[in-house]
Write a protein that holds these residues in place. Sequence first.
Motif, PDB file in Angstrom:
ATOM      1  N   VAL A  81       0.859  -1.041   0.393  1.00 18.17           N
ATOM      2  CA  VAL A  81      -0.071  -0.140   0.192  1.00 18.17           C
ATOM      3  C   VAL A  81       0.876   1.022   0.004  1.00 18.17           C
ATOM      4  O   VAL A  81       1.770   1.381   0.827  1.00 18.17           O
ATOM      5  CB  VAL A  81      -1.478  -0.131   1.749  1.00 18.17           C
ATOM      6  CG1 VAL A  81      -2.555   1.320   0.853  1.00 18.17           C
ATOM      7  CG2 VAL A  81      -1.905  -1.315   1.254  1.00 18.17           C
ATOM      8  N   GLU A  91      -5.779  11.982   4.084  1.00 22.91           N
ATOM      9  CA  GLU A  91      -5.850  10.587   2.974  1.00 22.91           C
ATOM     10  C   GLU A  91      -5.146   9.092   3.987  1.00 22.91           C
ATOM     11  O   GLU A  91      -5.380   8.064   4.038  1.00 22.91           O
ATOM     12  CB  GLU A  91      -5.620  10.697   2.054  1.00 22.91           C
ATOM     13  CG  GLU A  91      -7.011  12.389   1.562  1.00 22.91           C
ATOM     14  CD  GLU A  91      -6.223  13.390   1.595  1.00 22.91           C
ATOM     15  OE1 GLU A  91      -7.082  14.515   0.870  1.00 22.91           O
ATOM     16  OE2 GLU A  91      -5.478  14.011   1.734  1.00 22.91           O
ATOM     17  N   CYS A  92      -4.111   9.899   4.364  1.00 29.41           N
ATOM     18  CA  CYS A  92      -3.144   8.793   4.613  1.00 29.41           C
ATOM     19  C   CYS A  92      -3.304   8.165   5.416  1.00 29.41           C
ATOM     20  O   CYS A  92      -2.889   6.838   6.051  1.00 29.41           O
ATOM     21  CB  CYS A  92      -1.358   9.472   4.184  1.00 29.41           C
ATOM     22  SG  CYS A  92      -1.493   9.957   2.851  1.00 29.41           S
ATOM     23  N   GLU A  94      -6.064   7.787   7.209  1.00 29.26           N
ATOM     24  CA  GLU A  94      -7.289   7.169   6.756  1.00 29.26           C
ATOM     25  C   GLU A  94      -6.935   5.816   6.239  1.00 29.26           C
ATOM     26  O   GLU A  94      -7.135   4.432   6.455  1.00 29.26           O
ATOM     27  CB  GLU A  94      -8.656   8.235   5.712  1.00 29.26           C
ATOM     28  CG  GLU A  94      -9.460   6.874   5.655  1.00 29.26           C
ATOM     29  CD  GLU A  94     -10.519   6.695   6.456  1.00 29.26           C
ATOM     30  OE1 GLU A  94     -11.009   5.799   6.655  1.00 29.26           O
ATOM     31  OE2 GLU A  94     -10.314   7.318   7.821  1.00 29.26           O
ATOM     32  N   ARG A  95      -6.006   5.741   5.041  1.00 25.76           N
ATOM     33  CA  ARG A  95      -5.345   4.371   4.295  1.00 25.76           C
ATOM     34  C   ARG A  95      -4.398   4.234   5.381  1.00 25.76           C
ATOM     35  O   ARG A  95      -4.936   2.274   5.216  1.00 25.76           O
ATOM     36  CB  ARG A  95      -4.153   4.586   3.043  1.00 25.76           C
ATOM     37  CG  ARG A  95      -3.929   3.523   2.120  1.00 25.76           C
ATOM     38  CD  ARG A  95      -3.283   4.597   0.580  1.00 25.76           C
ATOM     39  NE  ARG A  95      -4.015   4.800   0.409  1.00 25.76           N
ATOM     40  CZ  ARG A  95      -3.806   6.396  -0.199  1.00 25.76           C
ATOM     41  NH1 ARG A  95      -2.910   6.721  -0.491  1.00 25.76           N
ATOM     42  NH2 ARG A  95      -4.520   7.246  -0.731  1.00 25.76           N
ATOM     43  N   ARG A  97      -5.155   3.556   8.459  1.00 23.73           N
ATOM     44  CA  ARG A  97      -6.060   2.800   9.359  1.00 23.73           C
ATOM     45  C   ARG A  97      -6.687   1.906   9.050  1.00 23.73           C
ATOM     46  O   ARG A  97      -7.333   1.088   9.782  1.00 23.73           O
ATOM     47  CB  ARG A  97      -6.831   3.827   9.902  1.00 23.73           C
ATOM     48  CG  ARG A  97      -7.814   3.728  11.125  1.00 23.73           C
ATOM     49  CD  ARG A  97      -9.314   4.406  11.711  1.00 23.73           C
ATOM     50  NE  ARG A  97      -9.954   4.546   9.831  1.00 23.73           N
ATOM     51  CZ  ARG A  97     -11.235   3.719   9.475  1.00 23.73           C
ATOM     52  NH1 ARG A  97     -11.409   2.665   9.943  1.00 23.73           N
ATOM     53  NH2 ARG A  97     -11.715   3.725   8.640  1.00 23.73           N
ATOM     54  N   THR A  98      -6.748   1.659   7.364  1.00 21.57           N
ATOM     55  CA  THR A  98      -8.208   1.057   6.638  1.00 21.57           C
ATOM     56  C   THR A  98      -7.541  -0.106   6.439  1.00 21.57           C
ATOM     57  O   THR A  98      -7.782  -1.506   6.842  1.00 21.57           O
ATOM     58  CB  THR A  98      -8.509   1.647   5.822  1.00 21.57           C
ATOM     59  OG1 THR A  98      -9.581   2.411   5.785  1.00 21.57           O
ATOM     60  CG2 THR A  98      -9.133   0.519   4.575  1.00 21.57           C
ATOM     61  N   TYR A  99      -5.965  -0.011   6.198  1.00 15.23           N
ATOM     62  CA  TYR A  99      -4.950  -1.278   5.788  1.00 15.23           C
ATOM     63  C   TYR A  99      -4.261  -1.748   6.968  1.00 15.23           C
ATOM     64  O   TYR A  99      -3.711  -2.813   6.955  1.00 15.23           O
ATOM     65  CB  TYR A  99      -4.361  -1.106   5.461  1.00 15.23           C
ATOM     66  CG  TYR A  99      -4.725  -1.000   2.878  1.00 15.23           C
ATOM     67  CD1 TYR A  99      -4.956  -1.964   2.815  1.00 15.23           C
ATOM     68  CD2 TYR A  99      -5.413  -0.164   3.058  1.00 15.23           C
ATOM     69  CE1 TYR A  99      -5.539  -2.042   1.752  1.00 15.23           C
ATOM     70  CE2 TYR A  99      -5.836   0.234   1.597  1.00 15.23           C
ATOM     71  CZ  TYR A  99      -6.181  -0.714   0.914  1.00 15.23           C
ATOM     72  OH  TYR A  99      -7.225  -0.689  -0.283  1.00 15.23           O
ATOM     73  N   GLY A 100      -4.627  -1.211   8.329  1.00 14.18           N
ATOM     74  CA  GLY A 100      -3.601  -1.325   9.064  1.00 14.18           C
ATOM     75  C   GLY A 100      -2.361  -1.576   9.487  1.00 14.18           C
ATOM     76  O   GLY A 100      -2.008  -2.181   9.719  1.00 14.18           O
TER      77      GLY A 100
END
Length: 149
Positions: A81, A91-92, A94-95, A97-100
């Motif tokens: 990622v 945005e970063c 959030e990304r 967080r989304t992908y852990g």
Amino acid sequence: MNIGELCNRETIIVLKDENIVEAAKLMRHYHVGDLIVVSKSEDVNTPIGIVTDRDIVMEVVANNADPKNVKVSEVMSQELVTASQEEGIHECIERMRTYGIRRLPVVDKEGCLAGILSVDDILEFLGEEVDTLIGLFYKEKRSEIDKMG
């Protein structure tokens, strides 16, 4: 602020065919917990994976594998990622967080490695922002007190 201004530009890289022992030695030498795995063509480094100290512990040490016989490609995260250096910090976050994930390789417009953004980098930045706001609050309060007498 875009992450190109915030990310660490001094990334340590490794090739996928490198031995995991050599990768661990690089981490130790540079005092880092991750290496960006790149494919090289001429002077261009294109990120293809990431290997962390935790990956080595979980995939090599915990499995009693002989580290001398393990390549970086066998341990690295396959689904990399990344973020563009023009992207904003929110945005970063959030990304991540989304992908852990705690580390986010940063690429330029051509997809070449430009740096890495870590949770530590974000926390340092946010801490400085909070300090600035606190300073503003106290400056305003002192100004009011001075005006009153």
